[in-house]
Design a protein around this motif. Structure first.
Motif, mmCIF file in Angstrom:
data_model
loop_
_atom_site.group_PDB
_atom_site.id
_atom_site.type_symbol
_atom_site.label_atom_id
_atom_site.label_comp_id
_atom_site.label_asym_id
_atom_site.label_seq_id
_atom_site.Cartn_x
_atom_site.Cartn_y
_atom_site.Cartn_z
ATOM 1 N N ASN A 105 0.819 -1.218 0.000
ATOM 2 C CA ASN A 105 0.000 0.000 0.000
ATOM 3 C C ASN A 105 0.851 1.265 0.000
ATOM 4 O OD1 ASN A 105 -3.180 -0.596 1.738
ATOM 5 N ND2 ASN A 105 -2.288 -1.543 -0.078
ATOM 6 N N THR A 106 1.985 1.213 -0.689
ATOM 7 C CA THR A 106 2.843 2.401 -0.781
ATOM 8 C C THR A 106 2.863 3.000 -2.182
ATOM 9 O OG1 THR A 106 4.798 1.053 -1.272
ATOM 10 C CG2 THR A 106 4.355 1.546 1.048
ATOM 11 N N LEU A 107 2.335 2.276 -3.173
ATOM 12 C CA LEU A 107 2.349 2.737 -4.555
ATOM 13 C C LEU A 107 0.924 2.866 -5.078
ATOM 14 C CD1 LEU A 107 5.152 0.471 -6.071
ATOM 15 C CD2 LEU A 107 5.400 2.747 -5.058
ATOM 16 N N ALA A 108 0.742 3.796 -5.993
ATOM 17 C CA ALA A 108 -0.540 3.956 -6.679
ATOM 18 C C ALA A 108 -0.303 3.927 -8.175
ATOM 19 C CB ALA A 108 -1.200 5.274 -6.280
ATOM 20 N N VAL A 109 -1.316 3.477 -8.916
ATOM 21 C CA VAL A 109 -1.322 3.613 -10.372
ATOM 22 C C VAL A 109 -2.593 4.382 -10.732
ATOM 23 C CG1 VAL A 109 -2.412 1.339 -10.685
ATOM 24 C CG2 VAL A 109 -1.255 2.457 -12.606
ATOM 25 N N THR A 110 -2.451 5.395 -11.579
ATOM 26 C CA THR A 110 -3.591 6.183 -12.013
ATOM 27 C C THR A 110 -3.637 6.225 -13.530
ATOM 28 O OG1 THR A 110 -2.222 8.179 -11.757
ATOM 29 C CG2 THR A 110 -3.744 7.649 -9.963
ATOM 30 N N GLY A 111 -4.837 6.299 -14.079
ATOM 31 C CA GLY A 111 -5.024 6.393 -15.521
ATOM 32 C C GLY A 111 -6.020 7.483 -15.843
ATOM 33 N N GLY A 112 -5.853 8.112 -17.018
ATOM 34 C CA GLY A 112 -6.698 9.248 -17.296
ATOM 35 C C GLY A 112 -7.077 9.456 -18.741
ATOM 36 N N GLU A 113 -7.832 10.531 -18.938
ATOM 37 C CA GLU A 113 -8.342 10.909 -20.254
ATOM 38 C C GLU A 113 -7.227 11.373 -21.180
ATOM 39 O OE1 GLU A 113 -12.141 13.560 -21.877
ATOM 40 O OE2 GLU A 113 -11.110 14.130 -20.022
ATOM 41 N N ASP A 114 -6.048 11.656 -20.615
ATOM 42 C CA ASP A 114 -4.901 12.075 -21.416
ATOM 43 C C ASP A 114 -4.159 10.902 -22.050
ATOM 44 O OD1 ASP A 114 -3.885 10.996 -19.106
ATOM 45 O OD2 ASP A 114 -2.785 12.775 -18.473
ATOM 46 N N ASP A 115 -4.764 9.701 -22.007
ATOM 47 C CA ASP A 115 -4.169 8.474 -22.561
ATOM 48 C C ASP A 115 -2.914 8.056 -21.796
ATOM 49 O OD1 ASP A 115 -6.125 9.128 -24.404
ATOM 50 O OD2 ASP A 115 -4.738 9.507 -26.059
ATOM 51 N N LYS A 116 -2.787 8.515 -20.562
ATOM 52 C CA LYS A 116 -1.595 8.243 -19.758
ATOM 53 C C LYS A 116 -1.942 7.411 -18.529
ATOM 54 C CE LYS A 116 1.149 11.404 -21.900
ATOM 55 N NZ LYS A 116 2.389 11.055 -22.607
ATOM 56 N N ALA A 117 -0.970 6.641 -18.084
ATOM 57 C CA ALA A 117 -1.052 5.950 -16.802
ATOM 58 C C ALA A 117 0.307 6.078 -16.126
ATOM 59 C CB ALA A 117 -1.420 4.484 -16.982
ATOM 60 N N PHE A 118 0.280 6.344 -14.828
ATOM 61 C CA PHE A 118 1.516 6.549 -14.067
ATOM 62 C C PHE A 118 1.508 5.686 -12.809
ATOM 63 C CE2 PHE A 118 0.624 10.759 -16.053
ATOM 64 C CZ PHE A 118 1.754 10.861 -16.850
ATOM 65 N N VAL A 119 2.686 5.167 -12.465
ATOM 66 C CA VAL A 119 2.890 4.514 -11.174
ATOM 67 C C VAL A 119 3.712 5.465 -10.318
ATOM 68 C CG1 VAL A 119 3.914 2.552 -9.963
ATOM 69 C CG2 VAL A 119 2.778 2.201 -12.165
ATOM 70 N N TRP A 120 3.194 5.787 -9.139
ATOM 71 C CA TRP A 120 3.841 6.799 -8.299
ATOM 72 C C TRP A 120 3.733 6.427 -6.826
ATOM 73 C CZ3 TRP A 120 0.183 9.640 -5.358
ATOM 74 C CH2 TRP A 120 -1.139 9.560 -5.805
ATOM 75 N N ARG A 121 4.542 7.125 -6.022
ATOM 76 C CA ARG A 121 4.662 6.800 -4.597
ATOM 77 C C ARG A 121 3.718 7.667 -3.775
ATOM 78 N NH1 ARG A 121 10.656 6.621 -3.377
ATOM 79 N NH2 ARG A 121 10.444 8.885 -3.176
ATOM 80 N N LEU A 122 2.991 7.044 -2.856
ATOM 81 C CA LEU A 122 2.002 7.767 -2.065
ATOM 82 C C LEU A 122 2.628 8.753 -1.088
ATOM 83 C CD1 LEU A 122 -0.545 4.930 -1.140
ATOM 84 C CD2 LEU A 122 -0.727 6.619 -2.967
ATOM 85 N N SER A 123 3.792 8.417 -0.549
ATOM 86 C CA SER A 123 4.368 9.231 0.523
ATOM 87 C C SER A 123 4.731 10.637 0.080
ATOM 88 C CB SER A 123 5.602 8.540 1.110
ATOM 89 O OG SER A 123 6.581 8.349 0.092
ATOM 90 N N ASP A 124 5.176 10.777 -1.172
ATOM 91 C CA ASP A 124 5.611 12.101 -1.629
ATOM 92 C C ASP A 124 5.164 12.426 -3.051
ATOM 93 O OD1 ASP A 124 7.181 10.340 -3.022
ATOM 94 O OD2 ASP A 124 9.091 11.000 -2.177
#
Length: 435
Positions: A105-124
């Motif tokens: 539960n330290t990482l998130a993945v988000t996807g959007g209307e910009d045709d992009k998806a990112f894996v990023w860290r929740l802490s910062d």
């Protein structure tokens, strides 16, 4: 009411097991449960025996280093206090989906209307890597059960999987227009429903494929049951199918009066997989026994049930079930409606216990594990926490300047991660009230 069974597999339905899923302890349908859960390795091994057909693979890697810039205010109609601790601002359009890695539960993945998806860290909010290569809005994203893989899917049906530690793409596939996507709870197996009515199942990364053919209409929602051996899929024509993943055949089919009178929007299962809850644009939530395939309860908000002479078309336009789920500690279920109603139903008595009103439509709800607290996010950009025992609003969290489109809750309920039409994802630290 009788459900239609398309195979004799019902008699051979495997025993159910207990997993940490939305659930309840007291139920109105008598079901047989195993005294203890099987070894997860056994489930994974059993899935290895599924007869897949080989499908083509594509591999395409990309990694970009992004620098997270400080958050800038977004002008909008919901300006106000920002209760969030971290803002992720690399998306350039609405952010449709978010998922947390289940292991840490330290990482998130988000996807959007910009045709992009990112894996990023929740802490910062630091970007780990971009899931590159999509050519349409990314509407589905999620981590595998062991957090080693992350999958993203766009509206056109292009699915991609990355190895999290190496940040390299390991698998891709082009299916039909994508409706939903979910990882198997115990194995590196990915499932997805498409607009042609098919439910797909792949082993990742080797790409072995199996399809479950539904009616000639979109498979609008789906969920793998906690035993890992079955999946429930809802369709646009209102039918519900419970599939045997190994045999590839439907165990139960609910249609006609047993199904819904409109497209299904969402589906959930309780902790041991004995009960399924389905929601539809017909404004009904149906409680189904996963063992018998019978409808054992129908729930409908009082405000809609009391409206006289409301035609099907008008009803569907005015309201619908948008999200639902089971409480894990009490025999309660929550149903969120497009008109902003949060209904808490008592499963034992099959009665409405509380009705909590929002100023705008509910997008999604999630139960906190181990408590009777339910979280909602809505089109007004606010996350709210409700005590399902009393129907009282505990607290709310603000910070978005547009509607919230998706959210995720950490296992210990210390963090809420939201995505919004304001192009942002936000992390809120939940102050746990004395409850």
């Amino acid at each position: 009411m009788e459900s239609e069974s398309e195979s004799g597999a019902a008699a051979d339905t495997p025993p159910l097991e207990t997993l940490s899923f939305h659930g309840d302890e007291e139920i109105i349908e008598v079901v047989e449960l195993d005294p203890g859960p099987p070894d997860p390795d056994d489930l994974a091994q059993e899935m290895e025996d599924v007869d897949f057909e080989e499908e083509e693979e594509e591999e395409e890697g990309n990694e970009e280093g992004w620098v997270l810039e400080p958050q800038e205010g977004v002008v909008g109609s919901m300006e106000g206090p920002d209760d969030s601790e971290v803002t992720f601002a690399l998306h350039s359009a609405s952010v449709f989906c978010v998922s947390l890695d289940p292991k840490t539960n330290t990482l998130a993945v988000t996807g959007g209307e910009d045709d992009k998806a990112f894996v990023w860290r929740l802490s910062d909010g630091e970007l780990l890597f971009e899931c590159a290569g999509h050519k349409d809005s990314v509407t589905c994203a999620g981590f595998s059960h062991d957090s080693t893989l992350v999958a993203t899917g766009d509206m056109s049906g292009l699915l991609k999987v990355w190895q999290v530690d190496t940040k390299e793409e390991v698998w891709s596939f082009e299916a039909g227009d994508l409706e939903w996507m979910e990882w198997h709870p115990r194995a590196p197996i990915l499932l997805a429903g498409t607009a042609d009515g098919n439910t797909w199942m792949w082993k990742v990364p080797n790409g072995d494929c199996k399809t479950f053919q539904g009616p000639n209409c979109p498979a609008t929602c789906g969920r793998v049951l906690p035993d890992g051996k079955r999946a429930v899929v809802g369709y646009e024509d209102g039918t519900i199918r419970i599939w045997d993943l190994k045999q590839g055949s439907p165990i139960h089919v609910l249609k006609g009066t047993e199904g819904h009178q409109g497209p299904l929007t969402c589906v959930a299962t309780n902790q041991d997989g004995s009960l399924i809850l389905t929601g539809s644009v017909d404004c009904q939530a149906k409680l189904v026994s996963a063992t018998t395939g019978k409808v054992v309860g129908v729930f409908r908000p009082e405000s809609v049930a009391s409206q006289p002479n409301l035609g099907e078309g008008e009803e569907s336009e005015s309201n619908s079930v948008e999200s639902l789920g089971f409480c894990s500690v009490m025999p309660l279920a929550a149903v969120g409606y497009l008109d902003g109603t949060l209904a808490i139903y008592d499963l034992s008595a099959q009665t409405l216990r509380h009705q909590c009103q929002h100023q705008s439509g509910i997008v999604q709800l999630l139960w906190e594990a181990g408590t009777a607290v339910v979280y909602t996010c809505s089109l007004d950009g606010i996350v709210r926490l409700w005590d399902a025992r009393t129907g009282r609003l505990l607290t709310d969290y603000r910070g978005h300047t547009a509607e919230i489109l998706d959210f995720a809750l950490s296992k210990d309920a210390s963090l809420v991660v939201t995505t919004s039409g304001d192009h942002k994802a936000k992390v809120f630290c939940v102050q746990r009230p004395d409850r």
